[in-house]
Enzyme design. Structure first.
Site, short mmCIF file in Angstrom:
data_model
loop_
_atom_site.label_atom_id
_atom_site.label_comp_id
_atom_site.label_asym_id
_atom_site.label_seq_id
_atom_site.Cartn_x
_atom_site.Cartn_y
_atom_site.Cartn_z
N CYS A 149 0.64 -1.15 0.17
CA CYS A 149 0.08 -0.10 -0.06
C CYS A 149 0.93 1.26 0.00
CB CYS A 149 -0.84 0.10 1.55
SG CYS A 149 0.11 0.05 2.84
N HIS B 198 5.24 -4.88 8.74
CA HIS B 198 5.59 -6.38 9.29
C HIS B 198 5.71 -7.23 8.17
CE1 HIS B 198 3.00 -5.41 13.14
NE2 HIS B 198 4.34 -5.58 13.47
N HIS C 55 3.45 2.02 11.79
CA HIS C 55 2.27 1.78 12.77
C HIS C 55 2.06 3.13 13.70
CE1 HIS C 55 4.17 -2.16 11.86
NE2 HIS C 55 3.19 -2.20 11.41
N CYS D 120 2.33 5.97 8.80
CA CYS D 120 1.42 6.20 7.78
C CYS D 120 0.45 7.55 7.87
CB CYS D 120 0.48 4.97 7.50
SG CYS D 120 -0.58 5.33 6.30
N HIS E 155 -1.22 -4.75 19.50
CA HIS E 155 -0.75 -4.40 18.04
C HIS E 155 -0.09 -3.16 18.10
CE1 HIS E 155 -0.57 -3.15 13.97
NE2 HIS E 155 -0.83 -4.54 13.34
N GLU F 160 0.21 -0.71 16.31
CA GLU F 160 -0.72 0.57 15.69
C GLU F 160 -1.72 1.04 17.19
OE1 GLU F 160 -2.97 0.45 12.12
OE2 GLU F 160 -4.26 1.85 12.87
N THR G 21 -6.55 0.56 11.66
CA THR G 21 -6.98 0.81 10.27
C THR G 21 -6.93 -0.40 9.63
OG1 THR G 21 -4.37 0.81 9.80
CG2 THR G 21 -5.74 3.20 10.12
N CYS H 224 -8.43 1.66 6.41
CA CYS H 224 -7.85 2.32 5.58
C CYS H 224 -7.99 1.78 4.04
CB CYS H 224 -6.30 2.56 5.49
SG CYS H 224 -5.61 0.80 5.04
N SER I 53 -1.48 -7.61 10.62
CA SER I 53 -2.99 -7.57 10.95
C SER I 53 -3.67 -7.61 9.49
CB SER I 53 -3.23 -6.30 11.67
OG SER I 53 -4.51 -6.40 11.82
#
Ligand code: SF4
Length: 310
Positions: free
Chosen positions: A14, A43, A76, A98, A126, A128, A167, A197, A226
């Protein structure tokens, strides 16, 4: 037996992952090695190893970076406390978070300023989620991970609420969790579909679209990712035998021995070379297999680099 290999589109990198990788590469170019990177930049161990080979040094704690050195924070996002700790150590920070994660950070802070108590939908632990919760003082964000938790979590009386989400969650499960929260707090603020996202949503929607044509689904990516894990789970939920693998040699030929069409997708942090390696492996095992693409939403997203590296 020849196979039809059906590649999901979109799949793989992405814009946030491309940007994070480019930040590390440009920083090494500009400052020379070593450049320190706090945690896995994204990741995927292939990406991490590739950057390590170029001169990136991955660290768990800021104390591992000498004072005055260049440190990159991962895609993240990080808690506010990590920025303060870096400033105290005199580190030169480049934030590769991001922009879509940063948007969630701003939303969390805005809600707090407007006196709303934030419920974050996400997976405990996680990175993020750790980063998003760390935008506010400890204990001031309520985390829920499942519809059941949304129905049962203790919520204080007399407060206004807002929700934000990680996200990279499952589109379906996020909807269920939001519905469960709205049943309890009809006036809760938050984006209708959460903060998932575009990359997460589009990759899941491609798997959903190709599912009727596919006998088995192979998902390339790391287990720690994830959005990648959600793709495998979605395949399974749609009734397709689905496997997550880091690279081609992990594919067990028995998985697709009887399949006519093998679907392949990849998570947002998985390089396309790994997908092509898997296609080659299947073609070696089943000479004459043909490759098709299931074309979903076309993506044309690009995030600018931080000014010091642009
Ligand atoms: S998966 Fe989404 S939020 Fe995460 S880096 Fe990619 S675009 Fe950004």
């Amino acid at each position: 037996m020849t196979k039809r290999i059906l590649l999901a589109a979109p799949r793989g990198f992405c814009a946030g992952v491309e940007r994070a990788i480019e930040i590390v590469e440009r920083a090494i170019e500009k400052f020379g090695p070593p450049v320190y990177v706090r945690h896995e930049i994204v990741h995927n161990r292939h990406v991490v190893q590739g950057l390590r080979d170029q001169g990136a040094v991955f660290i768990d704690e800021l104390e591992e970076a000498p004072s005055g050195s260049n440190v990159i924070f991962s895609a993240h996002g990080v808690p506010e406390s990590v920025f303060s700790a870096a400033a105290e150590r005199g580190l030169n920070v480049i934030d590769a978070a991001c922009p879509l994660v940063k948007k969630v950070h701003f939303a969390v802070k805005r809600h707090a300023t407007q006196q709303r108590l934030v419920v974050l939908i996400g997976h405990k632990g996680h990175p993020e989620v750790v980063g998003t919760m760390g935008q506010l003082p400890e204990g001031s964000v309520i985390l829920v991970g499942t519809p059941e938790e949304a129905r049962t979590v203790s919520l204080p009386e007399g407060r206004q609420f807002a929700y934000t989400t990680q996200t990279t969650l499952s589109v379906d499960e996020t909807r269920e969790i939001i519905e469960a929260l709205r049943e309890r707090i009809p006036e809760i603020s938050g984006p209708a579909k959460g903060d998932l996202c575009y990359a997460t949503t589009n990759r899941q929607s491609a798997v959903r679209g190709m599912a009727p044509e596919v006998d088995v689904l192979l998902v390339i990516g790391s287990r720690s990712s994830s959005n990648t894990s959600r793709l495998r789970e979605l395949g399974e939920k749609l009734g397709i035998a689905s496997y997550l693998l880091d690279q081609a040699d992990e594919a067990d030929p028995a998985w697709f021995a009887e399949a006519t069409t093998i679907g392949i997708t990849s998570g947002a942090s998985a390089p396309e070379s790994l997908v092509q390696g898997l296609v080659e492996r299947i073609q070696q095992l089943h000479p004459g297999s043909v490759v098709d693409t299931w074309a979903g939403i076309a993506e044309n997203v690009h995030f600018p680099l931080p000014r010091e590296l642009a």
